[in-house]
Structure formats: C-alpha cells, structure tokens
Enzyme design. Structure first.
Site, PDB file in Angstrom:
ATOM      1  N   HIS A  49       4.360  17.372  -2.316  1.00 21.15           N
ATOM      2  CA  HIS A  49       4.809  16.732  -3.568  1.00 21.15           C
ATOM      3  C   HIS A  49       3.600  16.135  -4.273  1.00 21.15           C
ATOM      4  O   HIS A  49       3.170  15.015  -3.990  1.00 21.15           O
ATOM      5  CB  HIS A  49       5.846  15.645  -3.261  1.00 21.15           C
ATOM      6  CG  HIS A  49       6.572  15.154  -4.478  1.00 21.15           C
ATOM      7  ND1 HIS A  49       7.939  15.214  -4.605  1.00 21.15           N
ATOM      8  CD2 HIS A  49       6.126  14.598  -5.638  1.00 21.15           C
ATOM      9  CE1 HIS A  49       8.307  14.710  -5.771  1.00 21.15           C
ATOM     10  NE2 HIS A  49       7.209  14.323  -6.413  1.00 21.15           N
TER      11      HIS A  49
ATOM     12  N   ASP B  78       2.283  12.316  -4.730  1.00 20.27           N
ATOM     13  CA  ASP B  78       2.950  12.255  -6.020  1.00 20.27           C
ATOM     14  C   ASP B  78       1.936  12.443  -7.152  1.00 20.27           C
ATOM     15  O   ASP B  78       1.799  13.530  -7.690  1.00 20.27           O
ATOM     16  CB  ASP B  78       3.728  10.957  -6.187  1.00 20.27           C
ATOM     17  CG  ASP B  78       4.857  11.087  -7.214  1.00 20.27           C
ATOM     18  OD1 ASP B  78       5.142  12.224  -7.657  1.00 20.27           O
ATOM     19  OD2 ASP B  78       5.475  10.063  -7.552  1.00 20.27           O
TER      20      ASP B  78
ATOM     21  N   HIS C  10      13.972  16.210  -7.704  1.00 16.23           N
ATOM     22  CA  HIS C  10      13.689  14.774  -7.689  1.00 16.23           C
ATOM     23  C   HIS C  10      15.027  14.029  -7.612  1.00 16.23           C
ATOM     24  O   HIS C  10      15.853  14.138  -8.529  1.00 16.23           O
ATOM     25  CB  HIS C  10      12.964  14.354  -8.961  1.00 16.23           C
ATOM     26  CG  HIS C  10      11.484  14.588  -8.932  1.00 16.23           C
ATOM     27  ND1 HIS C  10      10.922  15.840  -9.013  1.00 16.23           N
ATOM     28  CD2 HIS C  10      10.449  13.706  -8.839  1.00 16.23           C
ATOM     29  CE1 HIS C  10       9.596  15.730  -8.983  1.00 16.23           C
ATOM     30  NE2 HIS C  10       9.281  14.446  -8.879  1.00 16.23           N
TER      31      HIS C  10
ATOM     32  N   GLU D  10      15.058   8.432  -6.187  1.00 22.55           N
ATOM     33  CA  GLU D  10      13.863   7.632  -6.462  1.00 22.55           C
ATOM     34  C   GLU D  10      14.224   6.523  -7.429  1.00 22.55           C
ATOM     35  O   GLU D  10      14.223   5.342  -7.084  1.00 22.55           O
ATOM     36  CB  GLU D  10      12.752   8.500  -7.037  1.00 22.55           C
ATOM     37  CG  GLU D  10      11.486   7.722  -7.372  1.00 22.55           C
ATOM     38  CD  GLU D  10      10.475   8.538  -8.164  1.00 22.55           C
ATOM     39  OE1 GLU D  10       9.311   8.121  -8.205  1.00 22.55           O
ATOM     40  OE2 GLU D  10      10.854   9.566  -8.763  1.00 22.55           O
TER      41      GLU D  10
ATOM     42  N   GLY E 222      11.606  13.903 -14.010  1.00 24.57           N
ATOM     43  CA  GLY E 222      11.849  13.022 -15.139  1.00 24.57           C
ATOM     44  C   GLY E 222      12.785  11.898 -14.737  1.00 24.57           C
ATOM     45  O   GLY E 222      13.241  11.813 -13.595  1.00 24.57           O
TER      46      GLY E 222
ATOM     47  N   HIS F 177       1.853  16.258  -8.372  1.00 32.61           N
ATOM     48  CA  HIS F 177       1.977  16.720  -9.754  1.00 32.61           C
ATOM     49  C   HIS F 177       0.606  17.063 -10.325  1.00 32.61           C
ATOM     50  O   HIS F 177      -0.315  16.246 -10.271  1.00 32.61           O
ATOM     51  CB  HIS F 177       2.636  15.645 -10.618  1.00 32.61           C
ATOM     52  CG  HIS F 177       4.086  15.429 -10.317  1.00 32.61           C
ATOM     53  ND1 HIS F 177       5.090  16.050 -11.023  1.00 32.61           N
ATOM     54  CD2 HIS F 177       4.699  14.669  -9.378  1.00 32.61           C
ATOM     55  CE1 HIS F 177       6.268  15.683 -10.545  1.00 32.61           C
ATOM     56  NE2 HIS F 177       6.060  14.838  -9.536  1.00 32.61           N
TER      57      HIS F 177
END
EC number: 3.5.4.4
Length: 363
Positions: free
Chosen positions: A19, A294, A203, A206, A176, A21
C-alpha cells in the site's frame, strides 16, 4: 541469540510493500524541478527542504480530508508522460534503496489528464518508469490503478486494469474520502472485475467504520482492505482475552489482508499513537496484517521506519517482522508460484541471515 532489529538492520531485510501511493512519495527536489519545467506556480514553498517540511506539517492535522488536500501539489506536477515516468522510476529507486524486493504502487490515472494525456498514455508512462526501475535496481513493482470514489469513472479504470494486467498492472483500487462515498457506488466495476478474474483492494475502515468494511467485503468482494483499522470496533478486549464480533471473525477466518499504515493512520486520525495502534492487538490475534507506508512524502517515512516504530512500541523481533513480510507476499496480486519464489527464495533466507546479526539482545 535472538536480537532486537535496529533501523539499519531492518533496511537490509527483504521487505514487501502493498500500500503505497505514487503521488504520495515524490522527492521534494523532483516536485520543485517538475514545477519549474511545467510552469506550475502553486507550490506553497519554493525550495525542496522547505517543501518537505510543509508536506509533513500539513499532513499532521488528524483529518483524512485535510491530509488528502496535500496531493493537489504532487498531482499538479504529474501531468506529462515524462513526469509520470520519472516519478515511477525514482519511486522504484527509493523503494529498492530501502530494501524492498516487491512492491505494489497505486495511483489514479484520472487525476493525470490535465495536460492532455489519455488514460492509456498515463498507464503506459507509469509502466515505463517502473520497467526501467526494475532493469536498473532489480525491484519488482506491480501497479494498482485507482478510481476516485467521489467520481464516476470506476468502470473505465477497471477496464484499464484488465487491459494492462499482462503488462504490469496487477490490480484495481478505489480511494478518496470514505464518508458519503460508500464502495457500493462502484458495484458495477467490482462485478466486472470479478467476472474477469481480476484482483482488487478497497480503501475501507480508515476514515469510516465497520459499515465501510462490511460493504467492501460482502457487497463488493474485495480481496484486501486498504487500512481496515476500524475492524478494531468489532473486537471486545477484556484483559488478555478478546471476543471477536461476526465481521471481525469473518475477516480473520477468511484471512482477508489488512493493508495497515501506522504513521499515516495516526495522521488521519484513524489511530492515536503507534503504541495504541490496533496493529498490536490484531497481530496478537493472528489477523492477516501487513505493514505499509501509504504516502512516504506526507508521512516522512519509509517501510523500514514503519517497522522500526513497531519494534520500539511492541518489542517485536525478527520473527515478527518476517511474519508481517510473509503476510504481505502471500497477499500480493501476483501468481501463486511467484509469491512462493519470493517467500522461499528471497524473504526467508534474507531474514534467516539477519536474525543473528543485530546489535542488542531482546529483553
């Protein structure tokens, strides 16, 4: 003698990252250079050191929505094929330097169209960067194409995932703000991916609670959960005993991987501190937990640093770090035989060598 891993030793361990980005891991120097080349004038700070500090400060608000706002500037300079390829190449270099042997890096193609690129051109530029990175640094990077959950292009992005799955795209994701944008809004995309025997993560859990996790699994059929921190809400703890609710029990029984990102989870308010992060309890209860970064720029972190923080907070040793790493490789979106090759040929031998070379004994 068993030893407590140091940060320096952890960097040498063969690690797996699921994970991360792409637009959350740019080098500040690269952002400044790309902004100058493209004419992007909205950077809050003009120099690389100041920009790094700005990103980290802006990411510590405790709000997922505020955290996501920082991506305006990284995405803003990633609007050409050359920029995308460069960022992917440098990502591969940075991950390899941190000892990562396999990574899955995600990005949203729909966010890189302002300069006139097509979705296909975006995907191909990123694949080119990672292909060059594999050639030069030896790291295998699979990409996840992400759809933004507040937009309506998830079917297009899902089709991209299938179209390029033999070229390096290993899966699909939605990302998002969770609140108000449940994963079921994109049910047609998930049903399409299932029919095409494609992999996807969502996702969930969270910025929102158990309903997000439940929908991601039971309605959408997610292979993995991005973060999944709020699964802790379905676990009652009484001293050393823990009782799992129906959803938590299902997640553990089905070995559904949780892509946890400790530092980021604190920044977005999903956890209070590393010591209080649910990862400690979930590891003790043998959930399929993985450790991730992340957004390396926003969180000012690396995977080695994430592991080092867990060692400090929970007293983990090499066996724990290997357990997290094998969990991640088991959960990767590559064929079974390739996962076995990494586990038996790279990860286990690498950790075996390191287990007896640390600097101080475990307490």
């Amino acid at each position: 003698m068993n030893v407590r891993p140091t940060l320096e030793d952890i960097r040498r361990a063969p690690k797996v990252l699921l994970h991360d980005h792409l637009d959350g891991g740019l080098r500040p120097e690269t952002i400044v250079e790309l902004a100058q080349e493209s004419g992007y004038t909205d950077l809050p700070v003009a120099d690389a050191d100041g920009l790094r500090e700005w990103f980290e400060a802006a990411s510590n608000s405790g709000s997922l929505e505020r955290y996501l706002e920082t991506f305006t500037h990284t995405v803003g300079v990633m609007q050409t094929a050359e920029a995308l390829s460069r960022v992917a190449y440098e990502c591969a270099e940075d991950l390899a330097a941190d000892g990562i042997v396999y990574a899955e890096v995600r990005y949203a193609p729909e966010q890189h169209l302002a300069g006139g690129l097509t979705l296909e051109q975006v995907v191909e530029a990123v694949l080119d960067g990672f292909s060059r990175g594999r050639r030069d640094f030896g790291i295998r990077v699979g990409t996840l194409v992400t759809a933004m959950r507040h937009q309506a292009r998830s079917m297009e992005i899902a089709e991209l995932a299938v179209r390029y799955r033999d070229d390096g795209v290993v899966g699909f994701d939605i990302a998002g703000a969770e609140a108000g944008y449940p994963p079921t809004r994109h049910l047609d995309a998930f049903e399409y991916l299932q029919r095409e025997n494609a992999h996807f993560t969502i996702h969930a859990g969270e910025g929102f609670g158990l309903p997000s996790i439940w929908q991601a699994i039971q309605w959408c059929g997610a292979d993995r959960l991005g973060h999944g921190v709020r699964i802790i809400d379905d676990i009652e703890v009484d001293g050393d005993d823990a009782r799992l609710g129906r959803l938590a029990g299902y997640v553990r029984d089905k070995r559904i991987p949780l892509e946890m990102c400790p530092t980021s989870n604190i920044q977005t308010g999903a956890a209070k501190s590393i010591a209080e992060h649910p990862i400690g309890l979930l590891r003790r209860l043998s959930f399929r937990v993985t450790v991730n970064t992340d957004n390396r720029l926003m969180s000012g972190t690396t995977l080695s640093q994430e592991f080092a923080k867990l060692v400090e907070a929970f007293g983990y040793g090499w066996d724990d770090l290997q357990w997290f790493t094998v969990n991640a490789m088991k959960s990767a979106f590559v064929p079974f035989n390739e996962r076995l090759e990494f586990i038996n040929g790279v990860i286990k031998p690498g950790f075996a060598q390191l287990k007896w070379t640390g600097s101080r004994p475990l307490a």
